[in-house]
Design an enzyme around this catalytic site. Sequence first.
Site, PDB file in Angstrom:
ATOM      1  N   LYS A  22       0.825  -1.316  -0.075  1.00 41.88           N
ATOM      2  CA  LYS A  22       0.092  -0.141   0.031  1.00 41.88           C
ATOM      3  C   LYS A  22       0.786   1.099  -0.063  1.00 41.88           C
ATOM      4  O   LYS A  22       0.627   2.167  -0.754  1.00 41.88           O
ATOM      5  CB  LYS A  22      -0.957   0.150   1.231  1.00 41.88           C
ATOM      6  CG  LYS A  22      -2.009   1.167   1.243  1.00 41.88           C
ATOM      7  CD  LYS A  22      -3.261   0.726   1.969  1.00 41.88           C
ATOM      8  CE  LYS A  22      -3.007   0.706   3.638  1.00 41.88           C
ATOM      9  NZ  LYS A  22      -3.096   2.139   3.916  1.00 41.88           N
ATOM     10  N   SER A  23       1.946   1.414   0.729  1.00 45.42           N
ATOM     11  CA  SER A  23       2.507   2.594   1.022  1.00 45.42           C
ATOM     12  C   SER A  23       3.415   2.602  -0.588  1.00 45.42           C
ATOM     13  O   SER A  23       3.520   3.985  -0.950  1.00 45.42           O
ATOM     14  CB  SER A  23       3.845   2.104   1.999  1.00 45.42           C
ATOM     15  OG  SER A  23       3.420   2.427   3.273  1.00 45.42           O
ATOM     16  N   ARG A  27       3.007   6.064  -3.217  1.00 44.18           N
ATOM     17  CA  ARG A  27       3.935   6.735  -3.720  1.00 44.18           C
ATOM     18  C   ARG A  27       4.101   6.615  -5.107  1.00 44.18           C
ATOM     19  O   ARG A  27       4.716   7.626  -5.876  1.00 44.18           O
ATOM     20  CB  ARG A  27       5.202   6.294  -2.890  1.00 44.18           C
ATOM     21  CG  ARG A  27       5.270   6.767  -1.407  1.00 44.18           C
ATOM     22  CD  ARG A  27       6.036   6.008  -0.714  1.00 44.18           C
ATOM     23  NE  ARG A  27       6.280   6.477   0.778  1.00 44.18           N
ATOM     24  CZ  ARG A  27       5.411   6.374   1.675  1.00 44.18           C
ATOM     25  NH1 ARG A  27       4.448   5.577   1.415  1.00 44.18           N
ATOM     26  NH2 ARG A  27       5.664   6.967   2.835  1.00 44.18           N
ATOM     27  N   ARG A 122      -8.444  12.432  12.316  1.00 44.31           N
ATOM     28  CA  ARG A 122      -7.135  12.035  12.428  1.00 44.31           C
ATOM     29  C   ARG A 122      -6.187  13.409  12.472  1.00 44.31           C
ATOM     30  O   ARG A 122      -6.663  14.449  11.572  1.00 44.31           O
ATOM     31  CB  ARG A 122      -6.417  11.234  11.253  1.00 44.31           C
ATOM     32  CG  ARG A 122      -6.846   9.966  11.775  1.00 44.31           C
ATOM     33  CD  ARG A 122      -6.745   8.665  10.633  1.00 44.31           C
ATOM     34  NE  ARG A 122      -5.289   8.426  10.878  1.00 44.31           N
ATOM     35  CZ  ARG A 122      -4.676   7.535   9.959  1.00 44.31           C
ATOM     36  NH1 ARG A 122      -5.176   7.013   8.918  1.00 44.31           N
ATOM     37  NH2 ARG A 122      -3.397   7.534  10.296  1.00 44.31           N
ATOM     38  N   SER A 167       8.250   9.526  11.365  1.00 48.20           N
ATOM     39  CA  SER A 167       6.684   9.318  10.709  1.00 48.20           C
ATOM     40  C   SER A 167       7.206   9.370   9.233  1.00 48.20           C
ATOM     41  O   SER A 167       7.455  10.493   8.572  1.00 48.20           O
ATOM     42  CB  SER A 167       5.491  10.097  11.255  1.00 48.20           C
ATOM     43  OG  SER A 167       4.775  10.177  10.013  1.00 48.20           O
ATOM     44  N   ASP A 320       2.243  -0.594  11.805  1.00 46.85           N
ATOM     45  CA  ASP A 320       0.817  -1.173  11.321  1.00 46.85           C
ATOM     46  C   ASP A 320       0.511  -2.576  11.950  1.00 46.85           C
ATOM     47  O   ASP A 320      -0.606  -2.884  11.709  1.00 46.85           O
ATOM     48  CB  ASP A 320       0.505  -1.073   9.961  1.00 46.85           C
ATOM     49  CG  ASP A 320       0.619   0.485   9.392  1.00 46.85           C
ATOM     50  OD1 ASP A 320       0.203   1.308  10.274  1.00 46.85           O
ATOM     51  OD2 ASP A 320       0.834   0.611   8.297  1.00 46.85           O
ATOM     52  N   ARG A 393      -7.468  -2.919   9.722  1.00 43.75           N
ATOM     53  CA  ARG A 393      -6.531  -3.805  10.449  1.00 43.75           C
ATOM     54  C   ARG A 393      -7.423  -4.232  11.790  1.00 43.75           C
ATOM     55  O   ARG A 393      -6.960  -5.594  12.105  1.00 43.75           O
ATOM     56  CB  ARG A 393      -5.111  -3.173  10.750  1.00 43.75           C
ATOM     57  CG  ARG A 393      -4.343  -2.812   9.350  1.00 43.75           C
ATOM     58  CD  ARG A 393      -3.079  -2.543   9.584  1.00 43.75           C
ATOM     59  NE  ARG A 393      -2.495  -1.820   8.476  1.00 43.75           N
ATOM     60  CZ  ARG A 393      -2.180  -2.192   7.161  1.00 43.75           C
ATOM     61  NH1 ARG A 393      -2.467  -3.378   7.046  1.00 43.75           N
ATOM     62  NH2 ARG A 393      -1.759  -1.103   6.286  1.00 43.75           N
TER      63      ARG A 393
HETATM   64  C1  S3P Z   1       2.664   4.950   6.149  1.00 43.69           C
HETATM   65  C2  S3P Z   1       3.200   5.204   7.355  1.00 43.69           C
HETATM   66  C3  S3P Z   1       2.744   4.872   8.460  1.00 43.69           C
HETATM   67  C4  S3P Z   1       1.739   3.998   8.672  1.00 43.69           C
HETATM   68  C5  S3P Z   1       0.816   4.124   7.362  1.00 43.69           C
HETATM   69  C6  S3P Z   1       1.552   4.298   6.128  1.00 43.69           C
HETATM   70  C7  S3P Z   1       3.062   5.590   4.958  1.00 43.69           C
HETATM   71  O1  S3P Z   1       1.971   6.069   9.233  1.00 43.69           O
HETATM   72  O2  S3P Z   1       1.150   3.585   9.653  1.00 43.69           O
HETATM   73  O3  S3P Z   1      -0.199   2.866   7.349  1.00 43.69           O
HETATM   74  O4  S3P Z   1       3.118   4.942   3.845  1.00 43.69           O
HETATM   75  O5  S3P Z   1       4.023   6.618   4.810  1.00 43.69           O
HETATM   76  P1  S3P Z   1       3.066   7.146  10.025  1.00 43.69           P
HETATM   77  O6  S3P Z   1       4.258   7.464   8.999  1.00 43.69           O
HETATM   78  O7  S3P Z   1       2.275   8.200  10.296  1.00 43.69           O
HETATM   79  O8  S3P Z   1       3.821   6.275  11.325  1.00 43.69           O
END
Ligand code: S3P
Length: 438
Positions: A22-23, A27, A122, A167, A320, A393
Amino acid sequence: MKHIISKKSFRLVGSSKVPGDKSISHRALIITSMCIGQSKIKGLLESEDVFATMNALKKLGVKIEKSNEYWFVNGVGLFGFKEPIDYLDLGNSGTGARLILGAIMGSNIIANLKGDISLSKRPMDRILTPLKMMGAKLISSNNEKLPLTIKGPKEVFPINYSSKISSAQIKSSILLSGLAASGTTVFKEPNESRNHTEKMLSYLGANIQSKTLKFGGYRVELKGNPVLKGGNIFVPCDPSSAAFLIVAAVICPESKIELHNIMINKGRDGLFKTLKEMGAKIKIFNKKNIGGEEIATIIAEYSQLKGISVSSKRAPSMIDEYPILSIAASCANGKTTMHGISELRVKESDRIKIMSNGLVKAGVKTIEKPESLTIYGSEVAGGCTIDSELDHRIAMSFLILGLISKKPIKVLRPSTIQSSFPNFFKTMIELGANFVKA
Ligand code: S3P
């Protein structure tokens, strides 16, 4: 679908396909949109969160199309996003919202962003503060949360920013904004968070350097105004989705599963290390490097687990994975304490509270503190109903717990799972899980 009931199961066996990360998918879409020319993406996660980001980019004037198994993105450059006519709706996705806010900074446009009930709760001030320092004007009627309006500056200022929180979302938002700055942007965080943005920017032509600091912390430096050229991106399989299948196999008697092409980036492998420390039989082999990321085959089988203390240092590499680790901890002998996890309180739900309350309902003893969660492993009674709280999750974690509970567990509003793992139900059924939809 109103709910899913999860019932006692054993012998989960087989080889499953895990969806794209997903990340990296977020990107891949956002960063290739900021390139010159066309990019080709293979393995993109086709889930609600990623489609929310894709639709927002389309509204910003980016042409994105699918042909066969590839997604093609026609980049508009660092300064070329078009002013959207209506709201950019990021749905449930914090990553989409925070990264897009950074990405559009160079385009001198006004954009309105909104999200679902979970995303609207959030915190956004963590990125709004640095983006304002870089020149953004921001209006929010909801206490620095979504919905909000951003007005990009005429000129983006480079900043030197130390974040108190580790983060990847804060880091990425600032770096994407820094691409449009005339000068060098510096970002520091206490521990290195996942580095996918740095890797992808470097691969597509940015001048970016990072290092771990001598006296603790991580620093990344980016030169503004690079020429980013479109390229080919490969999205490996998501270790955070694999985590649910792996824990299911580890806790269900007589199980053994095999997963291929799972990303094992050091910023994402904390759960695998932690489960091994708890005594889980997990083999990681056939390691390869594809498209700049390390991937591997993982075999996980039923194991007797023991409770452990999980240090706060582990948090960035498994941020996560605490909900599903809590399920493993519920099946372990002895107590497990997870330290330094206050960030879980601002994820898709307050994950410390929701996991703790749900486990108590299922007959597991827990101790919840502001920054930690302790779980006493025991026989799990189950026989309860858990609301997903629009947190994918949480939904998947309690469905896995139902597999070993004495009585079934019912999970309400499970369609939130579509945000990261659309085939979760089918994949689990194929492995042998006793799930019933209603
Ligand atoms: C993510 C970073 C994390 C993670 C999120 C995905 C990302 O958050 O919890 O599910 O893709 O950069 P944080 O960077 O706020 O910890």
